[in-house]
Design a protein around this motif. Structure first.
Motif: not given
Length: 404
Positions: A34-35, A52-54, A73-75, A96-99
């Motif tokens: 994302g950045i 929500n990206g890679n 979060y959620a990448n 949070h909620h990352e791998r």
């Protein structure tokens, strides 16, 4: 600022000595980071949502950044990934909620050659972040990464902090709690300094050192972890000095060739054993205060090492020190208070030795000890027959694997 950046390759790239402020953007659903900072790019990032990206934020190639007050979060792979040729400041973020929440990697990903140094050019500072519900680890340090990790809350995830593959770093004054696997894992020649942390209410060990990991573990507090405060195995060799370890099932568990120095720790209110040495474990256990629990130091078959100069008090009858292995015991003391004079008296203490293991009554649950004050606690009941393990002492209570 205030842009909506989504469904691109990279969201934002800063490179070739470019400089910018990245503020208050919503960056999501991009296929690449994302950045991205690279090639000596410089950026200050604040109040962004990257999700929500890679990958969330990636900094490498001698870039510099301040990453403050963002939410990642959620990448798919990680929230923030740092190459330690950079020296970023990562502070006050929600991750949070990352791998993996934050990954810090150095230059040692290739096979080390003669003359390589276990150090890196940059030092990342990771402080005052809240990392939670990350599915593998909150922070991963590897390949010579050398961050300062301080004053963070790391909780409700799987592994807390993992230092592996010759990773370094200073980990201090963090609150690490309610993780399902070890709060801190040291593996594959990781060698961090772990200072003044509180590690508690974990679903496994507070700290696991294995696979030739090392490090200094000093002046931390461990309590209420499900398996043990500290487990050392498979060539792990840390220095464990001056820690406060209490209300644990086991204080320290040294097994499967684990090594190290266990010195000047205060270990109390343990439901099973303060220090268990088994299955080829060979630590030096010296000058510790061990009090108010079921068994003091217990050596099972094939246990080795040295137990010397420790003070014991308030241990269940005949379970101060139990030797079923090949460990050297010397200069240990039973500490009592003379009822007439009120003076502390030390009596020489020798281990109880068995020719073969004896398995007695089932182990008392942790709840038998939790909740009693250190002064005049209710002591768990035990006898000489209770001193053997009720389980296969070489079985592991948890899955140690943390995928690369």
């Amino acid at each position: 600022m205030n842009n909506h950046i989504h469904e691109n390759g990279n969201g934002i790239i800063v490179s070739k000595k470019g400089e910018c402020h990245i503020l208050c953007n919503d960056v999501h659903s991009n296929h690449a980071p994302g950045i991205m900072l690279k090639q000596e790019g410089r950026a200050i990032m604040r109040h962004n949502k990257v999700h929500n990206g890679n990958w969330g934020i990636v900094a490498k190639e001698s870039s510099y950044c301040e990453i403050r007050d963002n939410e990642c979060y959620a990448n798919r792979h990680s929230g923030i990934c740092i190459s330690t040729t950079c020296s970023p400041i990562i502070a006050n973020n929600l991750i949070h909620h990352e791998r993996r929440g934050i990954v810090v990697t150095g230059k040692l990903s290739r096979k080390p050659e003669r003359g390589d140094q276990q150090s890196c050019e940059g030092v990342a500072t990771i402080e005052n972040n809240d990392l939670y519900q990350n599915s593998r680890s909150a922070i991963s340090v590897k390949n010579g990464g050398n961050p300062i990790i301080q004053n963070n809350k790391i909780h409700d995830g799987k592994w807390g902090i993992v230092v592996q593959k010759r990773g370094l770093g200073v980990i201090r004054s963090n609150f690490i709690f309610k993780n399902s696997r070890p709060g801190i894992g040291i593996k594959t020649q990781g060698n961090p300094q772990i200072l003044h942390n509180k590690i508690y209410h974990g679903g496994a060990m507070g700290l696991l050192c294995m696979d030739n990991g090392a490090g200094l573990i000093k002046n931390n507090e461990f309590s209420h972890n499900k398996h043990s405060a500290i487990t050392i195995k498979t060539g792990g060799k840390p220095l464990v000095i001056g820690n406060r370890i209490h209300h644990e099932k086991r204080g320290l568990d040294i097994t499967e060739g684990g090594d190290g120095v266990i010195e000047d720790n205060d270990i109390y209110q343990f439901a099973k054993t303060a220090v268990a040495i088994k299955c080829g474990g060979r630590p030096q256990v010296r000058n510790n205060t061990i009090h108010y629990g079921r068994q003091g130091v217990t050596v099972y078959e094939k246990g080795r090492g040295t137990v010397e100069g420790n003070d014991f008090s308030g241990i269940a009858q005949d379970s101060w020190m139990v030797n079923k292995g090949n460990t050297s015991f010397r200069d240990n003391s039973k500490v009592i208070v003379d009822s007439k004079t009120g003076k502390v008296v030390r009596e020489p203490l020798d281990p109880v030795t068995f020719d073969s293991p004896k398995v007695g009554a089932p182990d008392s649950p942790v709840s038998d000890l939790v909740g009693h004050g250190i002064h005049e606690p209710e002591r768990p009941k035990a006898s000489v027959e209770d001193t053997g393990p009720a389980e296969d002492v070489c079985d592991s209570d948890s899955d140690d694997s943390e995928p690369d």
